[in-house]
Design an enzyme around this catalytic site. Structure first.
Site, mmCIF file in Angstrom:
data_model
loop_
_atom_site.group_PDB
_atom_site.id
_atom_site.type_symbol
_atom_site.label_atom_id
_atom_site.label_comp_id
_atom_site.label_asym_id
_atom_site.label_seq_id
_atom_site.Cartn_x
_atom_site.Cartn_y
_atom_site.Cartn_z
ATOM 1 C CG HIS A 113 -0.291 -0.273 2.513
ATOM 2 N ND1 HIS A 113 0.613 0.597 3.078
ATOM 3 C CD2 HIS A 113 -0.384 -1.323 3.384
ATOM 4 C CE1 HIS A 113 1.035 0.123 4.234
ATOM 5 N NE2 HIS A 113 0.456 -1.045 4.450
ATOM 6 C CG HIS A 123 4.180 -1.701 2.113
ATOM 7 N ND1 HIS A 123 2.878 -2.150 2.042
ATOM 8 C CD2 HIS A 123 4.733 -2.345 3.163
ATOM 9 C CE1 HIS A 123 2.661 -3.027 3.002
ATOM 10 N NE2 HIS A 123 3.769 -3.164 3.701
ATOM 11 C CE LYS A 173 0.591 -0.496 10.136
ATOM 12 N NZ LYS A 173 0.388 -1.742 10.946
ATOM 13 C CB ILE A 195 1.579 6.334 5.070
ATOM 14 C CG1 ILE A 195 3.064 6.646 4.848
ATOM 15 C CG2 ILE A 195 0.729 6.935 3.952
ATOM 16 C CD1 ILE A 195 3.409 8.116 4.818
ATOM 17 C CB SER A 213 -2.642 -1.965 8.317
ATOM 18 O OG SER A 213 -2.487 -3.343 8.606
ATOM 19 C CB SER A 214 -1.313 -5.760 4.491
ATOM 20 O OG SER A 214 -0.184 -5.157 3.883
#
Length: 283
Positions: A34, A37, A149, A176, A185-186
């Protein structure tokens, strides 16, 4: 952009790059990339000649009842995100190449792994430090980039690098967020529409604590009461922890200061989300 799926091939590539005087930046990921990353990749792109992005859903950092088998995966999309952010190499190894038959060596950082996520996810950080140490040995980066994070993970990796005299720099990058404040977050992909709305309670509670701190509140007990009130108002939110810690040592604190970390882990439905802020830092 080159895709490498073999440990031996990745090591050979990195050896050749280093011999020719090139610098290597590594962004380690578990995929399902995302914008968080991508921000790490873009920074890595500016700091090295070669940007390597690893994509590996690491089985050793998942507990027996966690989401290893259901963790979101989309390699085709990941390749597009990585290429757009400037990656030169994708390292996407197979699990049996990273952990071949007979594997029995682990890296275990002790004290800093015990609180927060370490308390509720035993063995998690042993898996993280082991795979990250392996990635450092395979990719041989000069610099590696991690998001804040996962604040405790960043602290653990810094400790490992210092304690084992690993010859690279670790760079922590800002969280972010989505436009409404949810930390990227994934695992956000697991959230249904109502859960997605409910998940905003994490950032809302961080913002409330920061406002109180800015207004002069230093009592951790009172700050925590505010955080818990906001989190418990949300249906289906189960608090794992809402903890105030020294941001360098992760030791608990009773009086807040500029360097105090507020770290959250909250389950929204079945999805465990984490978020944090350092009270004295601008967000």
């Amino acid at each position: 952009m080159r895709i490498i799926d073999s440990v031996a091939d990745m090591q050979a590539f990195s050896r050749d790059a280093r011999r020719s005087g090139k610098t290597i930046a590594l962004v380690p990921t578990m995929g399902y990339l995302h914008d968080g990353h991508a921000s790490l990749m873009r920074e890595g792109r500016t700091r090295a000649d070669i940007l390597v992005v690893s994509i590996f859903v690491n089985p050793t950092q998942f507990g027996p009842n966690e989401d290893f088998t259901t963790y979101p995966r989309d390699l085709e999309r990941d390749l597009q995100v990585a290429e757009a952010a400037g990656a030169d190499v994708i390292f996407a190894p197979r699990a049996d190449d990273m952990y071949p038959a007979g594997f029995q060596t682990y890296v275990d950082v002790e004290k800093v792994t015990l609180p927060l996520c370490g308390a509720s996810r035993p063995g998690h950080f042993r898996g993280v430090t082991t795979v990250v140490a392996k990635l450092f040995n395979i990719v041989m980066p000069h610099t590696a980039f991690f998001g804040k994070k996962d604040f405790q993970q960043l602290a653990v990796i810094r400790r490992m690098v210092a304690d084992l005299n690993m010859d690279l720099s670790i760079v922590g990058m800002p969280i972010i967020r989505e436009p409404d404040g949810l930390a990227m977050s994934s695992r956000n992909a697991y959230l249904g529409p109502q859960e997605r709305t409910n998940a905003l309670c994490l950032n809302r509670s961080l913002a409330a604590a920061r406002t109180l701190f800015t207004d002069g509140e230093r009592s951790v007990a009172r700050l925590r009461d505010t955080v818990l009130r906001i989190l418990t108002e949300v249906p289906g939110a189960a608090i794992d922890y809402a903890d105030f810690r020294d941001s360098e040592t992760l030791e608990p604190v009773e009086a807040a200061n500029e360097k105090t970390l507020l770290a959250l882990a909250v389950k929204i439905g079945t999805t465990r989300l984490i978020d944090n802020c350092v009270l004295g830092e601008e967000q």
